[in-house]
Design a protein around this motif. Structure first.
Motif, PDB file in Angstrom:
ATOM      1  N   PHE A 278       0.729  -0.883  -0.116  1.00  0.00           N
ATOM      2  CA  PHE A 278       0.113   0.194  -0.084  1.00  0.00           C
ATOM      3  C   PHE A 278       1.336   1.387  -0.161  1.00  0.00           C
ATOM      4  O   PHE A 278       1.235   1.443   1.208  1.00  0.00           O
ATOM      5  N   CYS A 279       0.861   2.156  -1.196  1.00  0.00           N
ATOM      6  CA  CYS A 279       2.103   3.720  -1.560  1.00  0.00           C
ATOM      7  C   CYS A 279       0.989   4.259  -0.962  1.00  0.00           C
ATOM      8  O   CYS A 279       0.308   4.904  -1.749  1.00  0.00           O
ATOM      9  N   VAL A 280       1.293   4.986  -0.153  1.00  0.00           N
ATOM     10  CA  VAL A 280       0.167   6.670   0.361  1.00  0.00           C
ATOM     11  C   VAL A 280       1.707   7.437  -0.051  1.00  0.00           C
ATOM     12  O   VAL A 280       2.289   7.125   0.936  1.00  0.00           O
ATOM     13  N   LYS A 281       0.724   8.724  -0.005  1.00  0.00           N
ATOM     14  CA  LYS A 281       1.211   9.988  -0.356  1.00  0.00           C
ATOM     15  C   LYS A 281       0.735  11.010   0.330  1.00  0.00           C
ATOM     16  O   LYS A 281      -0.096  11.266   0.247  1.00  0.00           O
ATOM     17  N   ASN A 282       2.182  11.478   0.998  1.00  0.00           N
ATOM     18  CA  ASN A 282       0.826  13.032   1.725  1.00  0.00           C
ATOM     19  C   ASN A 282       0.783  14.222   0.887  1.00  0.00           C
ATOM     20  O   ASN A 282       1.909  14.459   0.727  1.00  0.00           O
ATOM     21  N   ASP A 283      -0.366  14.494   0.310  1.00  0.00           N
ATOM     22  CA  ASP A 283      -0.079  16.042  -0.541  1.00  0.00           C
ATOM     23  C   ASP A 283      -0.369  17.012  -0.369  1.00  0.00           C
ATOM     24  O   ASP A 283      -0.450  18.307  -0.448  1.00  0.00           O
ATOM     25  N   ASN A 284      -0.604  17.177   1.629  1.00  0.00           N
ATOM     26  CA  ASN A 284      -0.229  18.545   2.343  1.00  0.00           C
ATOM     27  C   ASN A 284       0.278  19.520   1.953  1.00  0.00           C
ATOM     28  O   ASN A 284       2.402  18.705   1.617  1.00  0.00           O
ATOM     29  N   SER A 285       0.527  20.579   1.918  1.00  0.00           N
ATOM     30  CA  SER A 285       1.812  21.231   1.884  1.00  0.00           C
ATOM     31  C   SER A 285       2.789  21.905   2.817  1.00  0.00           C
ATOM     32  O   SER A 285       3.599  21.917   2.921  1.00  0.00           O
ATOM     33  N   PHE A 286       1.786  21.521   4.092  1.00  0.00           N
ATOM     34  CA  PHE A 286       2.292  22.572   5.136  1.00  0.00           C
ATOM     35  C   PHE A 286       2.524  20.980   6.520  1.00  0.00           C
ATOM     36  O   PHE A 286       2.796  21.307   7.175  1.00  0.00           O
ATOM     37  N   THR A 287       0.887  20.300   6.534  1.00  0.00           N
ATOM     38  CA  THR A 287       0.420  19.602   7.583  1.00  0.00           C
ATOM     39  C   THR A 287       1.068  17.930   7.308  1.00  0.00           C
ATOM     40  O   THR A 287       0.514  17.772   6.540  1.00  0.00           O
ATOM     41  N   ALA A 288       1.450  17.276   8.896  1.00  0.00           N
ATOM     42  CA  ALA A 288       1.898  16.314   8.649  1.00  0.00           C
ATOM     43  C   ALA A 288       0.651  15.045   8.920  1.00  0.00           C
ATOM     44  O   ALA A 288      -0.667  16.159   9.121  1.00  0.00           O
ATOM     45  N   ALA A 289       0.763  14.439   8.217  1.00  0.00           N
ATOM     46  CA  ALA A 289      -0.675  13.419   8.485  1.00  0.00           C
ATOM     47  C   ALA A 289       0.118  12.094   9.288  1.00  0.00           C
ATOM     48  O   ALA A 289       1.344  11.370   9.367  1.00  0.00           O
ATOM     49  N   ILE A 290      -0.906  11.682   9.633  1.00  0.00           N
ATOM     50  CA  ILE A 290      -1.597   9.779  10.308  1.00  0.00           C
ATOM     51  C   ILE A 290      -1.845   9.216   8.887  1.00  0.00           C
ATOM     52  O   ILE A 290      -2.772   8.930   9.074  1.00  0.00           O
ATOM     53  N   ALA A 291      -1.231   7.735   8.800  1.00  0.00           N
ATOM     54  CA  ALA A 291      -1.652   6.955   8.251  1.00  0.00           C
ATOM     55  C   ALA A 291      -1.913   5.552   9.074  1.00  0.00           C
ATOM     56  O   ALA A 291      -0.695   5.502   9.545  1.00  0.00           O
ATOM     57  N   THR A 292      -3.241   5.423   9.118  1.00  0.00           N
ATOM     58  CA  THR A 292      -3.344   3.581   9.085  1.00  0.00           C
ATOM     59  C   THR A 292      -4.007   2.408   8.303  1.00  0.00           C
ATOM     60  O   THR A 292      -5.175   2.631   7.452  1.00  0.00           O
ATOM     61  N   LEU A 293      -3.227   1.505   8.400  1.00  0.00           N
ATOM     62  CA  LEU A 293      -4.154   0.533   7.622  1.00  0.00           C
ATOM     63  C   LEU A 293      -3.404  -0.965   8.888  1.00  0.00           C
ATOM     64  O   LEU A 293      -3.269  -1.413   9.335  1.00  0.00           O
ATOM     65  N   SER A 294      -5.062  -1.513   8.517  1.00  0.00           N
ATOM     66  CA  SER A 294      -5.203  -2.949   8.458  1.00  0.00           C
ATOM     67  C   SER A 294      -5.489  -3.718   8.128  1.00  0.00           C
ATOM     68  O   SER A 294      -5.813  -4.137   6.189  1.00  0.00           O
ATOM     69  N   VAL A 295      -5.031  -4.887   7.394  1.00  0.00           N
ATOM     70  CA  VAL A 295      -5.093  -5.985   6.177  1.00  0.00           C
ATOM     71  C   VAL A 295      -5.675  -7.134   6.881  1.00  0.00           C
ATOM     72  O   VAL A 295      -5.076  -8.009   7.768  1.00  0.00           O
ATOM     73  N   THR A 296      -6.603  -7.932   6.198  1.00  0.00           N
ATOM     74  CA  THR A 296      -7.042  -9.388   6.937  1.00  0.00           C
ATOM     75  C   THR A 296      -7.307  -9.920   5.774  1.00  0.00           C
ATOM     76  O   THR A 296      -7.706  -9.573   4.276  1.00  0.00           O
ATOM     77  N   ALA A 297      -6.282 -11.206   5.221  1.00  0.00           N
ATOM     78  CA  ALA A 297      -6.247 -12.267   4.449  1.00  0.00           C
ATOM     79  C   ALA A 297      -7.329 -13.827   4.699  1.00  0.00           C
ATOM     80  O   ALA A 297      -7.514 -13.921   5.813  1.00  0.00           O
ATOM     81  N   ILE A 298      -8.400 -13.439   3.360  1.00  0.00           N
ATOM     82  CA  ILE A 298      -8.698 -14.562   3.896  1.00  0.00           C
ATOM     83  C   ILE A 298      -8.816 -15.943   2.764  1.00  0.00           C
ATOM     84  O   ILE A 298      -8.363 -15.373   1.991  1.00  0.00           O
ATOM     85  N   VAL A 299      -8.509 -16.947   3.819  1.00  0.00           N
ATOM     86  CA  VAL A 299      -7.507 -17.954   3.103  1.00  0.00           C
ATOM     87  C   VAL A 299      -8.531 -19.098   2.512  1.00  0.00           C
ATOM     88  O   VAL A 299      -9.313 -19.563   3.309  1.00  0.00           O
ATOM     89  N   GLN A 300      -8.614 -19.348   1.208  1.00  0.00           N
ATOM     90  CA  GLN A 300      -9.224 -20.655   1.341  1.00  0.00           C
ATOM     91  C   GLN A 300      -8.454 -21.892   1.479  1.00  0.00           C
ATOM     92  O   GLN A 300      -7.448 -22.068   1.013  1.00  0.00           O
ATOM     93  N   GLU A 301      -9.423 -22.934   1.736  1.00  0.00           N
ATOM     94  CA  GLU A 301      -8.743 -24.522   1.685  1.00  0.00           C
ATOM     95  C   GLU A 301      -9.891 -25.141   0.924  1.00  0.00           C
ATOM     96  O   GLU A 301     -11.225 -25.920   1.578  1.00  0.00           O
ATOM     97  N   CYS A 302      -9.095 -25.838   0.266  1.00  0.00           N
ATOM     98  CA  CYS A 302     -10.439 -26.827  -0.477  1.00  0.00           C
ATOM     99  C   CYS A 302      -9.724 -28.229  -0.471  1.00  0.00           C
ATOM    100  O   CYS A 302      -8.953 -28.759  -0.423  1.00  0.00           O
TER     101      CYS A 302
END
Length: 303
Positions: A278-302
């Motif tokens: 996940f490639c994230v870019k802050n486009d604000n000119s002067f303010t820093a940002a906080i990015a938060t991410l969670s990812v859950t995998a759905i695993v298939q077993e057959c």
């Protein structure tokens, strides 16, 4: 009498032809695309293992039924509709076949995601029994991303390592200016287990749980300017990191968007995928940002 009959008969083909021209609709010719054994496009005759017949609308997107065939037998391999090719997203009822002609799989898709009626069969015709489970690939990660005035660290690459058998992921992404209400959430797996609803798949349960959790978050009062994209290509992610957040003009993208501060989305991944970036870019000119991410995998077993 015979003379008039001959005249009348001679006019019949013309009348029929004129009527046919009025009723027939123009047929849009199908494009022919060849693929190698890894489903990469190729124009080299010896490398051609599959062929696709596809039509495009005025908007350049696939239209109508798309058909894939094995080569050189020209036996049908897949049939369905695509709403997009990059990434490839199937829609509606889709069918797969073995080269023997026996049905391999069939089910309804929504933007590349197989729905609850999806079914598989082995080459001998016996049904394949599959089950799914949730695995937290990235429970929760935060990163401070500086503004352009800072001159560096204006971008961040989140990496989620996926277990073998992952068919899709569910992710939650949030980015907000520093000083805005903080972001926190529970894991999708624990929420899904406490939200068992009859008739819903594991993916639907998880998505519903994440959306319920998101409704308890406090929205920011100021919108962060940003953009991000998702890729499975480590080289694309590396170029993004090395060029201070410039989006590469070429490469494989699963998804990309701009000025989106909060998203909860399911995403189908290609078979065999073991990592997503996940490639994230802050486009604000002067303010820093906080990015938060969670990812859950759905695993298939057959079996």
């Amino acid at each position: 009498m015979h003379r008039y009959l001959l005249v009348a008969l001679s006019l019949l083909p013309l009348a029929t032809l004129a009527q046919t021209k009025k009723t027939l609709k123009p047929v849009v010719p199908a494009d022919t695309i060849y693929f190698d054994q890894d489903w990469a496009r190729t124009e080299i005759p010896d490398d051609r293992k599959y062929v696709r017949l596809i039509r495009y609308g005025a908007d350049g997107l696939p239209t109508g039924t798309v058909r894939d065939y094995y080569l050189p037998s020209w036996k049908k391999q897949w049939e369905g509709k695509l709403v997009s090719e990059e990434p490839e997203l199937a829609s509606g009822l889709c069918s797969f076949w073995y080269e023997s002609g026996k049905l391999k799989a069939r089910g309804t898709y929504s933007r590349g995601q197989a729905l609850g009626d999806y079914q598989q069969w082995r080459p001998d015709g016996t049904p394949v029994k599959c089950s799914s489970r949730l695995v937290e690939a990235l429970p929760s990660e935060q990163s401070q991303i500086h503004s352009s005035s800072h001159g560096r660290e204006m971008q961040h690459v989140f990496q989620a390592v996926l277990p073998s058998g992952t068919t899709s992921v569910l992710y939650r992404f949030d980015i907000r200016d520093e000083g805005q209400p903080p972001m926190s959430w529970n894991s999708a797996a624990s929420l899904a287990l406490g939200s068992m609803v009859s008739g819903l798949t594991l993916a639907q349960l998880s998505l519903q749980a994440m959306r319920t959790d998101a409704r308890h978050q406090q929205d920011p009062t100021i919108s962060t300017q940003c953009h991000y994209f998702i890729t499975t290509d480590v080289e694309v992610a590396s170029r993004f990191q090395q060029t201070d957040g410039q989006t590469p003009t070429s490469g494989s993208f699963l998804y990309q968007t701009s000025s989106t501060q909060h998203e909860i989305r399911p995403l189908t991944v290609p078979p065999g995928t073991r990592q997503v970036f996940f490639c994230v870019k802050n486009d604000n000119s002067f303010t820093a940002a906080i990015a938060t991410l969670s990812v859950t995998a759905i695993v298939q077993e057959c079996k």
